[in-house]
Design a protein around this motif. Sequence first.
Motif, PDB file in Angstrom:
ATOM      1  N   ASP A   2      -3.144  15.070  -3.348  1.00  0.00           N
ATOM      2  CA  ASP A   2      -3.344  13.634  -3.495  1.00  0.00           C
ATOM      3  C   ASP A   2      -3.520  13.017  -2.109  1.00  0.00           C
ATOM      4  N   LYS A  69      -1.729  16.243  -6.943  1.00  0.00           N
ATOM      5  CA  LYS A  69      -2.247  15.541  -8.103  1.00  0.00           C
ATOM      6  C   LYS A  69      -1.671  16.167  -9.369  1.00  0.00           C
ATOM      7  N   PRO A  70      -1.505  15.383 -10.444  1.00  0.00           N
ATOM      8  CA  PRO A  70      -1.034  15.955 -11.703  1.00  0.00           C
ATOM      9  C   PRO A  70      -1.938  17.096 -12.163  1.00  0.00           C
ATOM     10  N   LYS A 207       5.837   7.091  -5.196  1.00  0.00           N
ATOM     11  CA  LYS A 207       4.749   7.984  -5.565  1.00  0.00           C
ATOM     12  C   LYS A 207       5.253   9.099  -6.492  1.00  0.00           C
ATOM     13  N   HIS A 211       3.733   9.846 -10.207  1.00  0.00           N
ATOM     14  CA  HIS A 211       3.285  11.149 -10.686  1.00  0.00           C
ATOM     15  C   HIS A 211       4.101  11.600 -11.898  1.00  0.00           C
TER      16      HIS A 211
END
Length: 281
Positions: A2, A69-70, A207, A211
């Motif tokens: 990310d 990132k997921p 953050k 997420h």
Amino acid sequence: MDLATLIGLLFGILSLILGFTMEGGTLGSLFQVTAMMIVFGGTIGAVIVSTPGKTLRKLPFITKYAFSKPDSSAGATISMLMDLANVSRREGLLALEGRQEEFADDEFMTNGIQMVVDGVDSDVIDDILNRDIELYEQKMLSIGRMYEAAGGFSPTMGIIGTVMGLVHVLGNLSSPSDLGPSIAVAFIATLYGVASANVVFLPMFNKIKAHLAQDVLIRQIKAEGILSVQFGENTMILRQKLFAFLSPQEREEAEREMGSEDGGEDRGMNGAPYQEAGSHE
């Protein structure tokens, strides 16, 4: 990765440094080793005292999580569940066992589908999956709160460092000309504490929560989809049910993603061009 997390951190830190130098300050005056030791050493010590050892060992993991990132998107997840629904309607629930290799690295999906194949009661599956989601969320938050704790301790440590510096300054008043620079150095500790809390620690915790919220949403979609597959629901109904979890913007993104996966086919919520399971049977 990310990049928004990394860019945000660098932009925030560089903005503070650039603003300081534009006001006439020098970079050298910002770097005070003793202030760093008091603020960051004290913050680390306080976090260690207030956090269980098992949780502390997961700091690298949660830091990586904030910069990652997921793994799954809503569109990909819904597409996968609709595909499983098609398979179960055509070939029966036992056929799902042969599809588990597709998500072998997803323990949540694997366990859910296995329970469906084993014929576990739907209420039991629902309870197990939702408990899994709840415990996962609690576990991740408990690890991420290390950053929240650091964000709470660091401003206090900055004040402590400033007070210690002022005590030293006031104990040496024999040179009045040195008072200004000495006091300025003392206040660097406050700067470290407040800046690190509001530019690094608390944003990192936020953050992590962002997420985690996305991960929890994906798991909720999977749980609902698994139960719908067990019930043998029509894929159009399944699609609309799962899209109800998403905001309008998220639905548009999922539509685009699912359309690109299907070679650009438009699959609107109203289902006009969409071809459901029955058309393939």
